[in-house]
Design a protein around this motif. Sequence first.
Motif, short mmCIF file in Angstrom:
data_model
loop_
_atom_site.label_atom_id
_atom_site.label_comp_id
_atom_site.label_asym_id
_atom_site.label_seq_id
_atom_site.Cartn_x
_atom_site.Cartn_y
_atom_site.Cartn_z
N ASN A 1 3.63 3.14 -7.60
CA ASN A 1 4.91 3.82 -7.40
C ASN A 1 6.06 2.96 -7.93
OD1 ASN A 1 3.67 6.03 -6.26
ND2 ASN A 1 3.98 5.34 -4.16
N ALA A 2 5.97 1.67 -7.71
CA ALA A 2 7.02 0.78 -8.23
C ALA A 2 7.09 0.85 -9.75
CB ALA A 2 6.75 -0.66 -7.78
N TYR B 1 -0.38 13.33 -3.55
CA TYR B 1 -0.52 11.87 -3.51
C TYR B 1 0.42 11.22 -4.51
CZ TYR B 1 -3.38 8.27 -1.36
OH TYR B 1 -3.83 7.24 -0.58
N THR B 2 1.24 10.31 -4.03
CA THR B 2 2.30 9.79 -4.90
C THR B 2 1.77 8.86 -5.99
OG1 THR B 2 2.81 8.07 -3.25
CG2 THR B 2 4.13 10.07 -3.20
N TRP B 3 0.70 8.09 -5.73
CA TRP B 3 0.27 7.21 -6.81
C TRP B 3 -0.33 8.01 -7.96
CZ3 TRP B 3 -4.02 3.29 -4.90
CH2 TRP B 3 -5.22 3.96 -4.63
N TYR C 1 9.18 15.24 -8.24
CA TYR C 1 9.43 15.81 -6.90
C TYR C 1 8.47 15.23 -5.87
CZ TYR C 1 9.77 18.90 -2.96
OH TYR C 1 9.92 19.36 -1.68
N VAL C 2 7.22 15.04 -6.23
CA VAL C 2 6.26 14.47 -5.29
C VAL C 2 6.75 13.10 -4.81
CG1 VAL C 2 3.91 13.57 -5.05
CG2 VAL C 2 4.29 15.78 -6.13
N LEU C 3 7.26 12.28 -5.73
CA LEU C 3 7.79 10.96 -5.34
C LEU C 3 9.06 11.10 -4.51
CD1 LEU C 3 7.39 8.83 -8.59
CD2 LEU C 3 5.96 8.79 -6.57
N TRP C 4 9.99 11.91 -5.01
CA TRP C 4 11.29 12.07 -4.34
C TRP C 4 11.11 12.58 -2.92
CZ3 TRP C 4 14.10 16.64 -2.96
CH2 TRP C 4 15.47 16.46 -2.74
N PHE D 1 -1.51 16.77 -8.27
CA PHE D 1 -1.45 15.34 -7.98
C PHE D 1 -2.25 15.00 -6.72
CE2 PHE D 1 2.41 16.64 -10.22
CZ PHE D 1 2.19 15.95 -11.40
N ALA D 2 -3.51 15.37 -6.76
CA ALA D 2 -4.39 15.14 -5.62
C ALA D 2 -4.72 13.66 -5.47
CB ALA D 2 -5.67 15.96 -5.78
N GLU D 3 -5.21 13.32 -4.29
CA GLU D 3 -5.65 11.95 -4.02
C GLU D 3 -6.71 11.53 -5.03
OE1 GLU D 3 -7.59 9.52 -0.22
OE2 GLU D 3 -7.02 11.62 -0.02
#
Length: 553
Positions: A254-255, A533-535, A218-221, A516-518
């Motif tokens: 992310n990729a 944070y997505t990464w 969900y964080v990525l989406w 999913f913190a920085e």
Amino acid sequence: MTVAASGPVFSLRDIPFSYRGSWFGFSPVVAEKTYAEDVHLVSHQTGMHAILRLVPTAETAVSATPHQLTWSGGGGRIDLAYESADTVRVRGRGLGLRLLAADPVLTPFSGPYFYRDPVDGSYVFTVYQTGRRYRITLLGGQADPLGAQALGGAERGLVLGGEWEIAIEEYETARAPYLGGDTFEQVAKAARAEFDAFAAAVAPWRGERTPAAELAAYVLWSATVRPAGFVTRPAVLMSKHWMDKVWSWDHCFNAIALAEGLPGLAWDQFRLPFDHQDAAGALPDSVTHSEILYNFVKPPIHGWALRHLPPAPEVYPLLERWTTFWLEARRAPGRELPHYQHGNDSGWDNATTFDPERVVETADLAAFLVLQLHELARLAPDPGTSARWSAQADRMRDALLAELWDGEKFVARGALSGRTWSSSSLLDLMPIVLGEELPRPVRAALAARIERHLTAFGPATELPGSPHYLDDGYWRGPIWAPSTVLIEDGLRRAGYPDLADEISARFRALCEASGFAENFDARTGEGLRDRAYTWTASAYLHLAAAHERRRRS
């Protein structure tokens, strides 16, 4: 974070509620480290801007799942769901809502202007900060306007009560009247189906052993935006909090997380910074809707990343130019090793490696370029070119060992002064990414030093016993996702699978407990800085997927 039948339930203080492709979301986070009492509509076009306040008329509790945001209290509830990337539906049953401009002051250069459109009867905020309009169409019930056409300081917005429903749209100058058609239930169901399909693609292995996988997806989406401004492709921002950019190494992680299930979207992430590669071959430091920065670069981990992506021969000329930049523009005359011009170039902005000097030849940079040169050799169009890149990789590796390995550890060297020094930063241990290419004694020494950095939650970026260690010191202590993934991968290829397994397990457990913190406090595991944070989410998905593959093999 808990998991309900409708999916993970999360706090808006940690993760904004948004939708794939949208440039806005809903959150009480209205600026860097700034938390409001109310949920706001926050747009990321032309920067991060709080646009509207959503204030229920009674005290409420707010809950969020990937497809629906709900306020409950006062004997009623309000529900919100995305109909599309630029449109949300909101309905109230027994609970009213004050939908107000976040900034009550209108000046010639800031603030919202609010009016009723005589064409379709909708209510519109036109907002200077984003250069966009926000249209509210009443679909049921009654709305009482406040401050329509008012200038200067005034409360602007709508008051909704009883049973009501509205649509809110973000757009530019004009669009056809909103007609709708689907019920709110159909809108919410479609949003859930969109997210479920994404989660199934990127984490088909998820289950009880990976309790944070769905929230990571969900964080990525939800952080993905559609192309607009300088963002040339569908892009996963680092966050839809204040870190709302794509930095030119973050995108690689992310990729990798998207590669297996959504290869097209994965390649969009990898290629986006290359769409802005400059004449020298350098990638920008960062890209966002209305800004591209070139004052720094980021480390060349792209050759390493390509090892984790499906084949795409067309990347060869892009990677060649990026590598040539380091070989030609970042090597002093007569020097074999390239240099960073500031800690920011390394991605480890304030790491203690850069305390003595800022223009520095570092071991991590040389190691990354060795991998990138090998990747160019693999992708080269002909055997001769391949042999040339392989020879350059060997020379770079040999220079790294001859010039920066002192027999016990890697040192850094001032590109101007020529003096060398060592630090307590995990950055100095990053040559482990070379894996089996390193001599066995070097591998063993790096693995032993990495173990000294390992806390209960993962590898601290500064040695915990160092006088420079800070719990919230950015790259001077906290645990970060990219360093964890790079080290885990390098240790595994260097012949230390048990230590790699332990690092993977600790980081996955950290994300499952702290989100999913920085970055994270290395002593307590507390999430720090930007909490969506997505990464970090991508690192969890990558490590969890690899762990599940090993478990099943």
